[in-house]
Enzyme design. Structure first.
Site, PDB file in Angstrom:
ATOM      1  N   GLU A 110       0.816  -1.210   0.000  1.00 28.35           N
ATOM      2  CA  GLU A 110       0.000   0.000   0.000  1.00 28.35           C
ATOM      3  C   GLU A 110       0.850   1.260   0.000  1.00 28.35           C
ATOM      4  O   GLU A 110       1.864   1.339   0.687  1.00 28.35           O
ATOM      5  CB  GLU A 110      -0.912   0.011   1.235  1.00 28.35           C
ATOM      6  CG  GLU A 110      -1.723  -1.255   1.341  1.00 28.35           C
ATOM      7  CD  GLU A 110      -3.019  -1.087   2.083  1.00 28.35           C
ATOM      8  OE1 GLU A 110      -3.378   0.054   2.431  1.00 28.35           O
ATOM      9  OE2 GLU A 110      -3.676  -2.106   2.300  1.00 28.35           O
ATOM     10  N   CYS A 144       3.331   8.573   0.925  1.00 28.32           N
ATOM     11  CA  CYS A 144       3.626   7.718   2.080  1.00 28.32           C
ATOM     12  C   CYS A 144       3.952   6.315   1.565  1.00 28.32           C
ATOM     13  O   CYS A 144       3.122   5.659   0.934  1.00 28.32           O
ATOM     14  CB  CYS A 144       2.429   7.704   3.027  1.00 28.32           C
ATOM     15  SG  CYS A 144       2.686   6.680   4.467  1.00 28.32           S
ATOM     16  N   CYS A 151       4.022  -6.067   9.303  1.00 30.48           N
ATOM     17  CA  CYS A 151       5.008  -5.544  10.248  1.00 30.48           C
ATOM     18  C   CYS A 151       5.120  -6.491  11.431  1.00 30.48           C
ATOM     19  O   CYS A 151       4.124  -7.050  11.870  1.00 30.48           O
ATOM     20  CB  CYS A 151       4.612  -4.150  10.729  1.00 30.48           C
ATOM     21  SG  CYS A 151       5.884  -3.384  11.762  1.00 30.48           S
ATOM     22  N   CYS A 155       2.683  -3.104  17.410  1.00 33.45           N
ATOM     23  CA  CYS A 155       2.125  -2.027  18.223  1.00 33.45           C
ATOM     24  C   CYS A 155       0.620  -2.271  18.347  1.00 33.45           C
ATOM     25  O   CYS A 155      -0.045  -2.576  17.350  1.00 33.45           O
ATOM     26  CB  CYS A 155       2.406  -0.668  17.589  1.00 33.45           C
ATOM     27  SG  CYS A 155       4.161  -0.404  17.320  1.00 33.45           S
ATOM     28  N   CYS A 158      -2.096  -0.370  16.070  1.00 30.88           N
ATOM     29  CA  CYS A 158      -1.850  -0.239  14.630  1.00 30.88           C
ATOM     30  C   CYS A 158      -2.474  -1.395  13.849  1.00 30.88           C
ATOM     31  O   CYS A 158      -2.254  -2.565  14.168  1.00 30.88           O
ATOM     32  CB  CYS A 158      -0.348  -0.186  14.384  1.00 30.88           C
ATOM     33  SG  CYS A 158       0.103  -0.212  12.636  1.00 30.88           S
ATOM     34  N   GLY A 202       5.013  -1.362   7.635  1.00 29.90           N
ATOM     35  CA  GLY A 202       6.318  -1.933   7.943  1.00 29.90           C
ATOM     36  C   GLY A 202       7.241  -1.020   8.724  1.00 29.90           C
ATOM     37  O   GLY A 202       6.981   0.164   8.904  1.00 29.90           O
ATOM     38  N   GLU A 203       8.304  -1.622   9.212  1.00 32.53           N
ATOM     39  CA  GLU A 203       9.311  -0.916  10.003  1.00 32.53           C
ATOM     40  C   GLU A 203      10.586  -0.813   9.134  1.00 32.53           C
ATOM     41  O   GLU A 203      11.281  -1.811   8.932  1.00 32.53           O
ATOM     42  CB  GLU A 203       9.567  -1.713  11.297  1.00 32.53           C
ATOM     43  CG  GLU A 203      10.768  -1.289  12.099  1.00 32.53           C
ATOM     44  CD  GLU A 203      10.884   0.211  12.360  1.00 32.53           C
ATOM     45  OE1 GLU A 203       9.988   0.782  13.008  1.00 32.53           O
ATOM     46  OE2 GLU A 203      11.876   0.808  11.905  1.00 32.53           O
ATOM     47  N   SER A 232      10.296   7.080   9.482  1.00 29.13           N
ATOM     48  CA  SER A 232       9.789   6.920  10.838  1.00 29.13           C
ATOM     49  C   SER A 232      10.127   5.519  11.347  1.00 29.13           C
ATOM     50  O   SER A 232       9.932   4.532  10.637  1.00 29.13           O
ATOM     51  CB  SER A 232       8.268   7.109  10.829  1.00 29.13           C
ATOM     52  OG  SER A 232       7.731   6.810  12.098  1.00 29.13           O
ATOM     53  N   SER A 255       8.714   7.137  16.598  1.00 26.69           N
ATOM     54  CA  SER A 255       7.361   6.936  17.126  1.00 26.69           C
ATOM     55  C   SER A 255       7.450   6.761  18.636  1.00 26.69           C
ATOM     56  O   SER A 255       7.676   5.660  19.127  1.00 26.69           O
ATOM     57  CB  SER A 255       6.724   5.696  16.483  1.00 26.69           C
ATOM     58  OG  SER A 255       6.506   5.928  15.118  1.00 26.69           O
ATOM     59  N   LEU A 256       7.291   7.855  19.332  1.00 26.58           N
ATOM     60  CA  LEU A 256       7.423   7.830  20.792  1.00 26.58           C
ATOM     61  C   LEU A 256       6.130   7.275  21.405  1.00 26.58           C
ATOM     62  O   LEU A 256       6.145   6.253  22.085  1.00 26.58           O
ATOM     63  CB  LEU A 256       7.719   9.254  21.288  1.00 26.58           C
ATOM     64  CG  LEU A 256       7.864   9.444  22.784  1.00 26.58           C
ATOM     65  CD1 LEU A 256       9.061   8.674  23.324  1.00 26.58           C
ATOM     66  CD2 LEU A 256       7.978  10.933  23.129  1.00 26.58           C
ATOM     67  N   ASN A 257       5.056   7.975  21.179  1.00 22.01           N
ATOM     68  CA  ASN A 257       3.705   7.486  21.496  1.00 22.01           C
ATOM     69  C   ASN A 257       3.376   7.318  22.976  1.00 22.01           C
ATOM     70  O   ASN A 257       2.251   6.908  23.304  1.00 22.01           O
ATOM     71  CB  ASN A 257       3.405   6.154  20.776  1.00 22.01           C
ATOM     72  CG  ASN A 257       3.401   6.329  19.273  1.00 22.01           C
ATOM     73  OD1 ASN A 257       3.291   7.450  18.784  1.00 22.01           O
ATOM     74  ND2 ASN A 257       3.535   5.245  18.538  1.00 22.01           N
ATOM     75  N   ASN A 333      -6.278   6.881  14.757  1.00 19.88           N
ATOM     76  CA  ASN A 333      -7.259   6.520  13.730  1.00 19.88           C
ATOM     77  C   ASN A 333      -7.786   5.123  14.023  1.00 19.88           C
ATOM     78  O   ASN A 333      -7.002   4.192  14.177  1.00 19.88           O
ATOM     79  CB  ASN A 333      -6.609   6.529  12.348  1.00 19.88           C
ATOM     80  CG  ASN A 333      -6.158   7.918  11.945  1.00 19.88           C
ATOM     81  OD1 ASN A 333      -6.938   8.854  11.982  1.00 19.88           O
ATOM     82  ND2 ASN A 333      -4.892   8.057  11.598  1.00 19.88           N
ATOM     83  N   CYS A 376      -2.740   7.199   8.974  1.00 18.16           N
ATOM     84  CA  CYS A 376      -1.677   6.528   9.725  1.00 18.16           C
ATOM     85  C   CYS A 376      -2.215   5.300  10.443  1.00 18.16           C
ATOM     86  O   CYS A 376      -3.229   5.372  11.133  1.00 18.16           O
ATOM     87  CB  CYS A 376      -1.113   7.446  10.805  1.00 18.16           C
ATOM     88  SG  CYS A 376      -0.296   8.881  10.191  1.00 18.16           S
TER      89      CYS A 376
HETATM   90  N1  SAH Z   1       6.703   1.442  11.463  1.00 15.60           N
HETATM   91  C1  SAH Z   1       7.106   2.792  11.491  1.00 15.60           C
HETATM   92  C2  SAH Z   1       6.525   3.612  10.370  1.00 15.60           C
HETATM   93  C3  SAH Z   1       5.109   3.326   9.973  1.00 15.60           C
HETATM   94  S1  SAH Z   1       3.865   3.751  11.143  1.00 15.60           S
HETATM   95  C4  SAH Z   1       6.770   3.420  12.818  1.00 15.60           C
HETATM   96  O1  SAH Z   1       6.009   2.846  13.577  1.00 15.60           O
HETATM   97  O2  SAH Z   1       7.287   4.487  13.094  1.00 15.60           O
HETATM   98  C5  SAH Z   1       3.757   5.517  10.959  1.00 15.60           C
HETATM   99  C6  SAH Z   1       3.163   6.248  12.170  1.00 15.60           C
HETATM  100  O3  SAH Z   1       1.781   5.921  12.300  1.00 15.60           O
HETATM  101  C7  SAH Z   1       3.833   5.866  13.488  1.00 15.60           C
HETATM  102  O4  SAH Z   1       4.218   7.028  14.182  1.00 15.60           O
HETATM  103  C8  SAH Z   1       2.724   5.146  14.236  1.00 15.60           C
HETATM  104  O5  SAH Z   1       2.867   5.323  15.621  1.00 15.60           O
HETATM  105  C9  SAH Z   1       1.489   5.783  13.675  1.00 15.60           C
HETATM  106  N2  SAH Z   1       0.277   4.978  13.816  1.00 15.60           N
HETATM  107  C10 SAH Z   1       0.150   3.635  13.790  1.00 15.60           C
HETATM  108  N3  SAH Z   1      -1.140   3.260  13.950  1.00 15.60           N
HETATM  109  C11 SAH Z   1      -1.849   4.406  14.059  1.00 15.60           C
HETATM  110  C12 SAH Z   1      -3.246   4.681  14.208  1.00 15.60           C
HETATM  111  N4  SAH Z   1      -4.150   3.703  14.249  1.00 15.60           N
HETATM  112  N5  SAH Z   1      -3.630   5.978  14.281  1.00 15.60           N
HETATM  113  C13 SAH Z   1      -2.726   6.970  14.184  1.00 15.60           C
HETATM  114  N6  SAH Z   1      -1.409   6.775  14.025  1.00 15.60           N
HETATM  115  C14 SAH Z   1      -0.968   5.495  13.972  1.00 15.60           C
HETATM  116 FE1  SF4 Z   2       4.796  -1.593  12.666  1.00 18.57          FE
HETATM  117 FE2  SF4 Z   2       4.855   1.093  12.785  1.00 18.57          FE
HETATM  118 FE3  SF4 Z   2       2.497  -0.271  12.930  1.00 18.57          FE
HETATM  119 FE4  SF4 Z   2       4.223  -0.355  14.964  1.00 18.57          FE
HETATM  120  S1  SF4 Z   2       3.144   1.461  14.205  1.00 18.57           S
HETATM  121  S2  SF4 Z   2       3.141  -2.128  14.080  1.00 18.57           S
HETATM  122  S3  SF4 Z   2       6.183  -0.336  13.894  1.00 18.57           S
HETATM  123  S4  SF4 Z   2       3.878  -0.188  11.183  1.00 18.57           S
END
Ligand code: SAH
Ligand code: SF4
Length: 384
Positions: A110, A144, A151, A155, A158, A202-203, A232, A255-257, A333, A376
């Site tokens: 995607e 993007c 992945c 997380c 996600c 993916g990462e 990222s 991605s601190l979160n 999201n 995202c």
């Molecule tokens: N795997 C990498 C890059 C892809 S994710 C990473 O995690 O950094 C890109 C961004 O989307 C990350 O910052 C992640 O925390 C965020 N993300 C993942 N799931 C999300 C969601 N459901 N809503 C909003 N942001 C999300």
């Molecule tokens: Fe993978 Fe990034 Fe989603 Fe975490 S947020 S599962 S690292 S794609």
């Protein structure tokens, strides 16, 4: 095209693996080796490179700087361009387009096209293209890009994580997503302002070599400045340390979160392997360019990490880190089977104001393409 609907289902080469040797994705030296049997001089290889990456041709026959006989011989030997193909398009009411792009083995990946930027802080940077095709509604765009199919990081918030990891993408498949979408949009990096974010599926730092090979193709013969790319990572420390040594590299987002390890462990199990302090220590090794800042992405999850005391912890964390940084806040999201709640808009606002009042630059990322699952963390193979 219909908003939110499925499009382009006619091009169904997907699922049928293509035969032959793909050239797209190979660097100069690799092209020279692959085509060794033709004993081509260096300038012929450079012509091929320009055709593949500068013109983004889709068939060997389009290498017009080569004599017809050479094109025919190369084709007859089983070589093809091998650019990934867009097989399905979903269009959002906000102009965002999400593509399913088929790789040579029939797997799909995607990619998201966001015209007019992504609503983040760079929005004041519009350039008016002078010779863009007429009727075009965008002046700049962000793409993007995915680095893996699925992945492994898992997380909890996600949707991509639900897939598990299916496989790594090759450099050609990563850079090929960009080529396919630029072709579709008739966009030209030399003329149009194109930003790339490696924030799709993916990462990237768990597919480090292919990812960086793709960056070198994109920044080199494809003509997209590295300063307009951002990668990222969820905080893969060995990847960050290698990245810090790269002469050509995108900007970095982490991605601190979460404001602390306890909350982060609950939503990002990778924290048990590398704690926030380990990640920050690794980022410190990155030689920043003038005016460059590291981005911390922070997905706000209703009731989990969006309270004023969490903002205060983030402020002290950024102060302790003590390098030029900014925070991108992303309201979570939703996705099927992911059990979190969206943050209250007032909480998002309060969180941002609290950071700003403490002098920490904070921006709220506008969600793009939520209606088509392009925002995202919403990317997941939907072709079956
Ligand atoms: N795997 C990498 C890059 C892809 S994710 C990473 O995690 O950094 C890109 C961004 O989307 C990350 O910052 C992640 O925390 C965020 N993300 C993942 N799931 C999300 C969601 N459901 N809503 C909003 N942001 C999300
Ligand atoms: Fe993978 Fe990034 Fe989603 Fe975490 S947020 S599962 S690292 S794609």
């Amino acid at each position: 095209m219909t908003s939110g609907g499925k499009l382009d289902t006619s091009i169904l080469d997907a699922g049928r693996p293509l035969r032959g040797t793909g050239l797209f994705g190979l660097q100069n030296q690799q092209l020279s080796e692959k085509l060794g049997e033709f004993h081509l001089p260096a300038w012929r290889i450079r012509q091929l490179e320009t055709a593949l990456y500068g013109q983004r041709i889709t068939a060997v026959d389009q290498i017009t700087t080569w004599p017809k006989e050479l094109r025919e011989q190369v084709q007859a030997a089983g070589f093809r361009v091998g650019l990934p193909e867009i097989v399905e398009t979903f269009r959002s009411i906000d102009g965002t387009e999400r593509y399913l792009i088929a790789c040579a083995d029939g797997q799909t990946v995607e990619t998201v096209w966001m015209p007019e930027g992504d609503g983040a802080e760079d929005d004041d940077s519009a350039l008016e293209p002078t010779d863009a095709p007429s009727g075009r509604t965008w002046t700049r765009a962000t793409l993007c890009v995915s680095s893996q199919i699925g992945c492994a990081v898992n997380c909890q918030f996600c949707l991509t994580a639900k897939l598990g990891i299916l496989r790594n993408l090759t450099a050609g498949e990563i850079a090929g997503q960009v080529a396919a979408v630029l072709n579709r949009q008739q966009a030209e990096p030399g003329r149009d302002r194109i930003n790339l974010v490696f924030m799709g599926m993916g990462e990237p730092f768990l597919n480090y070599d292919a990812f960086m090979d793709a960056v070198r193709l994109l920044a080199g013969p494809m003509g997209i400045p590295e300063s307009r790319m951002t990668v990222s990572t969820s905080g893969i420390v060995p990847g960050i340390l290698r990245f810090a040594e790269e002469p050509v590299r995108p900007r970095l987002a982490i991605s601190l979160n979460a404001p602390n390890d306890a909350i982060r462990e609950g939503i990002m199990p990778i924290t048990r392997k590398w704690a926030i302090a380990d990640v920050i220590e690794a980022v410190r090794k990155l030689p920043l360019r003038p005016r460059e800042r590291v981005t911390f992405e922070y997905v706000l999850l209703g009731g989990v990490n969006d309270q004023p005391q969490h903002a205060d912890e983030v402020i002290s964390l950024v102060r302790r880190a003590n390098f030029p940084a900014k925070i991108n806040l992303i309201a979570w999201n939703p996705g099927p089977g992911v059990a979190f709640t969206m943050p209250d808009p007032a909480a998002v606002d309060a969180f941002q104001q609290r950071l700003r009042a403490a002098g920490v630059p904070a921006f709220v990322r506008r969600p793009r393409g939520r209606d088509i699952y392009a925002a995202c963390g919403q990317l997941k193979k939907t072709m079956d």
